[in-house]
Motif scaffolding. Structure first.
Motif, PDB file in Angstrom:
ATOM      1  N   TYR A  89       0.864  -1.189   0.000  1.00 27.08           N
ATOM      2  CA  TYR A  89       0.000   0.000   0.000  1.00 27.08           C
ATOM      3  C   TYR A  89       0.899   1.237   0.000  1.00 27.08           C
ATOM      4  CZ  TYR A  89      -3.876  -3.094   1.286  1.00 27.08           C
ATOM      5  OH  TYR A  89      -4.819  -4.099   1.298  1.00 27.08           O
TER       6      TYR A  89
ATOM      7  N   TYR B 116       0.846   4.237  -0.839  1.00 30.16           N
ATOM      8  CA  TYR B 116      -0.023   5.336  -1.209  1.00 30.16           C
ATOM      9  C   TYR B 116       0.373   6.593  -0.438  1.00 30.16           C
ATOM     10  CZ  TYR B 116      -3.019   1.501  -2.905  1.00 30.16           C
ATOM     11  OH  TYR B 116      -3.513   0.392  -3.546  1.00 30.16           O
TER      12      TYR B 116
ATOM     13  N   ASP C 172      -5.640   5.772  -3.063  1.00 29.83           N
ATOM     14  CA  ASP C 172      -5.089   4.904  -4.097  1.00 29.83           C
ATOM     15  C   ASP C 172      -4.563   5.754  -5.252  1.00 29.83           C
ATOM     16  OD1 ASP C 172      -7.303   5.780  -5.487  1.00 29.83           O
ATOM     17  OD2 ASP C 172      -8.199   3.814  -5.765  1.00 29.83           O
ATOM     18  N   PRO C 173      -3.797   5.157  -6.176  1.00 31.34           N
ATOM     19  CA  PRO C 173      -3.193   5.941  -7.260  1.00 31.34           C
ATOM     20  C   PRO C 173      -4.192   6.734  -8.089  1.00 31.34           C
ATOM     21  CG  PRO C 173      -2.186   3.775  -7.152  1.00 31.34           C
ATOM     22  CD  PRO C 173      -3.347   3.751  -6.202  1.00 31.34           C
TER      23      PRO C 173
END
Length: 372
Positions: A199, A201, A281-282
């Motif tokens: 993760y 992020y 998230d991306p």
């Protein structure tokens, strides 16, 4: 001289110095060193070499009349071109003569191998690496779970045992053929042998924007001594924080999600939840909230209704916890927010200490509230 070191001999047997020397020489082992080096996201430095088809940690043989620590520092200079102090031993491994598959011509008698802690190298230190013209053909920083595919079986077991020993902060561990004589909870569950969920992020302080869909809410739940509750999946050793995915019964309240999931996964209750922030998230469409709160009680472990797994519950310092996750560079920002919340909750900063498996026979309120 008089000695009782000869198997089968009675006390008081007299041996000449020459005979005793021959006896001890016949039982001699090689001595070697390895150095465990990681980068800031917990990946391990491994070397590709031109004389075998598996990788190695930095290190090598101890020369005659040379100490293991001096040998480890010398090997860092010879193999990586880096001068470093080597004074912390993570593990000492006894390697049986028949455990490595060494060719008979090598006359391998077995080995005592010291694994030293090379520390966490930043980009500047990594940039100082200069490889020799032969032997070392390249380096890479590998996820711990990849070590079994990159190293020989014994080397991989040893490296993972040493890495767990570093995280566990319990001092030097004794190994036999790469496995600890006294297994910790991290060893028993083979923590880090399964890939850490990734993760990586970005971290954002404060609440999530209204247009962001909240898909998870996790919490750093503090015991009175400043450590936090971490859950270990029983079959893989993967670490998670208490919390999970919102459900309809939570009515859009992330704290309700936290309370329900913490109870289902860990039989844990808490008070005074503080919102730390969130990661995204991306695509920037989903948010994962992070809270901090003070634990009030932990009941008997039971299966999580969502997975059927009964998690192993441990207490670890926040720093130890982050070493079990693959959160990338943003983990440092989240960790800073965690300690800010800990101070708001009036809890001490826990000193580095062994990870403790939580025993419900010891109520959470009776843990010593001590720290640095």
């Amino acid at each position: 001289m008089t000695t009782t070191s000869v198997p089968g001999e009675l006390p008081g047997t007299t041996m000449s110095d020459e005979a005793y020397g021959v006896l001890r020489a016949s039982a001699a082992l090689w001595v070697g060193t390895s150095v465990l080096i990681t980068n800031h996201v917990g990946q391990v430095l491994v070397q590709h070499v031109d004389y075998r088809d598996t990788c190695l940690l930095a290190g090598g043989a101890v020369d005659k009349n040379e100490s293991p620590a001096h040998a480890a520092a010398r090997e860092l200079v010879e193999e990586l071109g880096v001068t470093a102090t080597v004074d912390q031993c993570l593990a000492v491994d006894w390697i049986a003569a028949d455990s490595t598959g060494a060719p008979a011509a090598m006359r391998f008698p077995g080995e005592i191998l010291y694994v030293f802690d090379g520390g966490v190298w930043d980009e500047d230190r990594i940039g100082e690496i200069r490889l020799p013209p032969s032997e070392i053909t390249g380096i890479e920083f590998a996820e711990p779970a990849r070590l079994p595919e990159l190293l020989s079986p014994t080397d991989a077991r040893r490296a993972l045992s040493a890495l767990r020993a570093r995280i566990n902060a319990a001092g030097t561990v004794l190994l036999e053929n790469g496995l600890p004589l006294a297994a910790t909870v991290l060893d028993r569950l083979a923590v880090l042998q399964t890939a850490r969920p990734t993760y990586r992020y970005p971290w954002h302080h404060g609440p999530a924007p209204r247009n962001l869909t909240v898909t998870q809410a996790w919490a750093w739940l503090f015991a009175p001594d400043g450590r936090v509750l971490v859950l270990l999946e029983p079959h893989t050793g993967i670490a998670i924080l208490p919390g999970g995915t919102p459900e309809e019964q939570d009515q859009g309240d992330p704290v309700a999600t936290l309370r329900r999931e913490s109870d289902e996964e860990a039989a844990a209750q808490f008070e005074n939840p503080l919102l730390l922030g969130h990661v995204t998230d991306p695509a920037g469409r989903r948010g994962y909230l992070r809270y901090a709160a003070a634990l009030t009680s932990v009941g008997p472990a039971r299966p999580d209704p969502a997975t059927g797994h009964t998690y192993t519950r441990v207490l670890a310092t926040p720093e130890q916890a982050t070493e079990l996750f693959d959160w990338g560079p943003a983990a440092a920002d989240q960790l800073a927010a965690v300690h800010e919340a800990r101070q708001q909750l009036g809890l001490p900063r826990a000193g580095r200490q062994p990870v403790t498996e939580l025993d419900v026979l010891t109520p959470i309120t009776e843990l010593p509230a001590t720290g640095l």
